[in-house]
Design an enzyme around this catalytic site. Structure first.
Site, short mmCIF file in Angstrom:
data_model
loop_
_atom_site.label_atom_id
_atom_site.label_comp_id
_atom_site.label_asym_id
_atom_site.label_seq_id
_atom_site.Cartn_x
_atom_site.Cartn_y
_atom_site.Cartn_z
CG HIS A 253 40.06 17.50 45.42
ND1 HIS A 253 40.48 16.24 45.06
CD2 HIS A 253 40.69 18.37 44.60
CE1 HIS A 253 41.35 16.36 44.07
NE2 HIS A 253 41.49 17.65 43.77
CD GLU A 311 40.93 25.57 40.77
OE1 GLU A 311 41.26 26.74 40.53
OE2 GLU A 311 40.97 24.66 39.94
N1 COA Z 1 29.88 23.32 47.78
C1 COA Z 1 28.70 22.84 48.21
N2 COA Z 1 28.40 21.52 48.15
C2 COA Z 1 29.32 20.70 47.64
C3 COA Z 1 30.56 21.15 47.18
C4 COA Z 1 30.83 22.52 47.27
N3 COA Z 1 32.00 23.04 46.82
N4 COA Z 1 31.27 20.11 46.70
C5 COA Z 1 30.49 19.04 46.86
N5 COA Z 1 29.31 19.38 47.43
C6 COA Z 1 28.20 18.52 47.76
C7 COA Z 1 27.47 18.08 46.51
O1 COA Z 1 26.45 18.99 46.15
C8 COA Z 1 26.94 16.74 46.90
O2 COA Z 1 25.79 16.93 47.65
P1 COA Z 1 24.50 15.98 47.48
O3 COA Z 1 25.00 14.60 47.81
O4 COA Z 1 23.51 16.54 48.45
O5 COA Z 1 24.09 16.12 46.06
C9 COA Z 1 28.02 16.19 47.84
O6 COA Z 1 28.73 17.34 48.33
C10 COA Z 1 29.01 15.28 47.14
O7 COA Z 1 29.50 15.95 46.01
P2 COA Z 1 29.99 15.26 44.68
O8 COA Z 1 29.39 15.98 43.53
O9 COA Z 1 29.82 13.77 44.75
O10 COA Z 1 31.51 15.55 44.76
P3 COA Z 1 32.52 15.33 43.59
O11 COA Z 1 33.62 14.48 44.10
O12 COA Z 1 31.86 14.89 42.34
O13 COA Z 1 32.97 16.82 43.37
C11 COA Z 1 34.13 18.76 43.05
C12 COA Z 1 34.22 17.32 43.51
C13 COA Z 1 35.51 19.41 43.13
C14 COA Z 1 33.66 18.80 41.59
C15 COA Z 1 33.13 19.51 43.97
O14 COA Z 1 33.56 19.44 45.30
C16 COA Z 1 32.90 20.94 43.52
O15 COA Z 1 32.05 21.18 42.67
N6 COA Z 1 33.64 21.92 44.12
C17 COA Z 1 33.50 23.29 43.72
C18 COA Z 1 34.29 23.56 42.44
C19 COA Z 1 35.77 23.59 42.70
O16 COA Z 1 36.26 24.16 43.66
N7 COA Z 1 36.51 22.97 41.77
C20 COA Z 1 37.96 22.90 41.83
C21 COA Z 1 38.41 21.51 42.14
S1 COA Z 1 40.16 21.43 42.40
#
Ligand code: COA
Length: 371
Positions: A253, A311
């Site tokens: 998140h 989710e």
């Molecule tokens: N699975 C695997 N790796 C994940 C991850 C996940 N669900 N969420 C984050 N990461 C990893 C990223 O790949 C990144 O790795 P890197 O630094 O090696 O590239 C690191 O963790 C940081 O992620 P980041 O993209 O900065 O996090 P964010 O704050 O932008 O993303 C979300 C938040 C929710 C978009 C992200 O966690 C995600 O894509 N989750 C899955 C989708 C989901 O469940 N969405 C519903 C949200 S309520």
């Protein structure tokens, strides 16, 4: 060339509004809706109608106010239902979110005071009607006798559902009603800040919610559970996915650095839907997958806590109340529209155009003025 000094990619850590609607403490794992902790609201005794009153009018309703809110949401559903004959193209779109977006765009805000209830009621009708059409069945008219959650399920299934099922959906809709400055809420506020109408702002928010990084994750969570099939297969499946740099849906998140508090309340709601063996097996599988995913992601990303988000258990709960997975994101929209409307009202009261800056990194004109 004068330029902003820094760019805040993803606006991470940037505060863009004061709000009285909801507070998210990502470190402590706290979610408060206008003074009420989500754990107190999402118990099954608070309804969508209650949360509409809370977010639109400032406090939980008394019995009379609740009845009036139930009537207003019903009138919204009734107006949505009356519009259905004009929406064959919108309802015929294959993707349920595309259909919801197109149908919602047909609403018009004749009376600004009624717009929140119109949108909230009508969107439930549009989602149900799209699904009925997909299954080759006629739409079902709304009933003034039922609350929004029970009526949504009755319009979907073509018959009233048992009270515990309706209560579980009510808990879900309450749980997702608002959540700080989510991407869709921000989209709604940006549109509202131009003094545009509430329907346009909500249509923008639906577009933002559609994306898998925001509201599109619960369907893929179930796909993942289906593929994993048994708890003992979770570790190998998840390791492979993480090695392939895939995102584990339902995990991580932008704001929470602990388990999402909504994951707790939705998990509790699924548990309360007892006596349904399949759901319990599903819950057991979900818990096993969550535990393995948490451990593996902690190994791979020791600097970033990646725990279950809303989710993850949305998927399990919505499946347990009998929704097809194609309806998960639209049903999220039916819940979140309550918060969108609250934010749109707040943004209108603020009356300030949202207009940030960008930093130009393209080519500069040639010093001699170019060719
Ligand atoms: N699975 C695997 N790796 C994940 C991850 C996940 N669900 N969420 C984050 N990461 C990893 C990223 O790949 C990144 O790795 P890197 O630094 O090696 O590239 C690191 O963790 C940081 O992620 P980041 O993209 O900065 O996090 P964010 O704050 O932008 O993303 C979300 C938040 C929710 C978009 C992200 O966690 C995600 O894509 N989750 C899955 C989708 C989901 O469940 N969405 C519903 C949200 S309520």
């Amino acid at each position: 060339m004068k330029q902003p000094a820094t760019t805040h990619d993803g606006l991470e850590g940037i505060c863009v509004a004061d709000t009285q609607l909801s507070h998210v403490d990502g470190d402590a794992g706290v979610l408060v809706l206008r003074g009420h902790a989500i754990e107190q609201l999402a118990t099954g005794s608070t309804s969508v109608e209650d949360v509409c009153a809370l977010l639109w009018h400032g406090r939980l309703p008394d019995a009379g106010e609740r009845q009036r809110m139930q009537r207003s949401l019903y009138e919204g559903r009734e107006r949505g239902f009356a519009l259905l004959p004009q929406l064959p193209l919108a309802l015929g779109l294959r993707d349920a979110m595309d259909s919801l977006r197109a149908a919602t765009a047909h609403l018009s805000e004749d009376d600004a005071a009624e717009a929140p209830a119109l949108l909230t009621g009508a969107m439930a009708v549009f989602v149900a009607a799209h699904e009925r059409r997909r299954c080759g069945k006629p739409p079902v008219a709304p009933s003034p006798e039922r609350g929004q959650a029970a009526d949504f399920l009755a319009m979907l299934h073509g018959e009233p559902v048992p009270a515990p099922i309706a209560r579980a959906l009510d808990t879900y809709l309450v749980t997702v009603a608002d959540h700080g400055m989510s991407a869709s809420t921000f989209a709604a506020r940006v549109v509202a800040s131009t003094n545009s109408d509430m329907v346009s702002a909500v249509v923008a928010a639906i577009g933002a919610l559609k994306g898998p990084l925001h509201g599109g994750a619960p369907g893929p969570v179930l796909d993942m559970l289906d593929e994993i099939e048994r708890p003992e297969r979770a570790r190998a499946w998840l390791s492979r996915a993480i090695d392939d740099r895939k995102r584990i849906m339902g995990m991580g998140h932008r704001v929470y650095r602990v388990r999402d508090p909504r994951a707790f309340v939705l998990e509790r709601a699924v548990r309360e839907l007892s006596g349904q063996a399949r759901d319990n097996a599903r819950l057991a599988l979900a818990r096993a997958v969550e535990d393995e995913a948490t451990a593996l992601l902690a190994e791979r990303h020791p600097d970033r806590t990646l725990r279950a988000n809303v989710e993850f258990f949305t998927a399990v709960l919505l499946e347990a109340v009998g929704l097809d997975r194609s309806l998960f994101t639209p049903t999220f929209a039916v819940g979140r529209v309550v918060g969108w409307c609250g934010h749109i009202l707040e943004q209108r009261a603020k009356g300030r155009l949202i207009r940030p800056l960008s930093r130009y990194v393209g080519p500069l004109p040639a010093a001699d003025g170019g060719a």
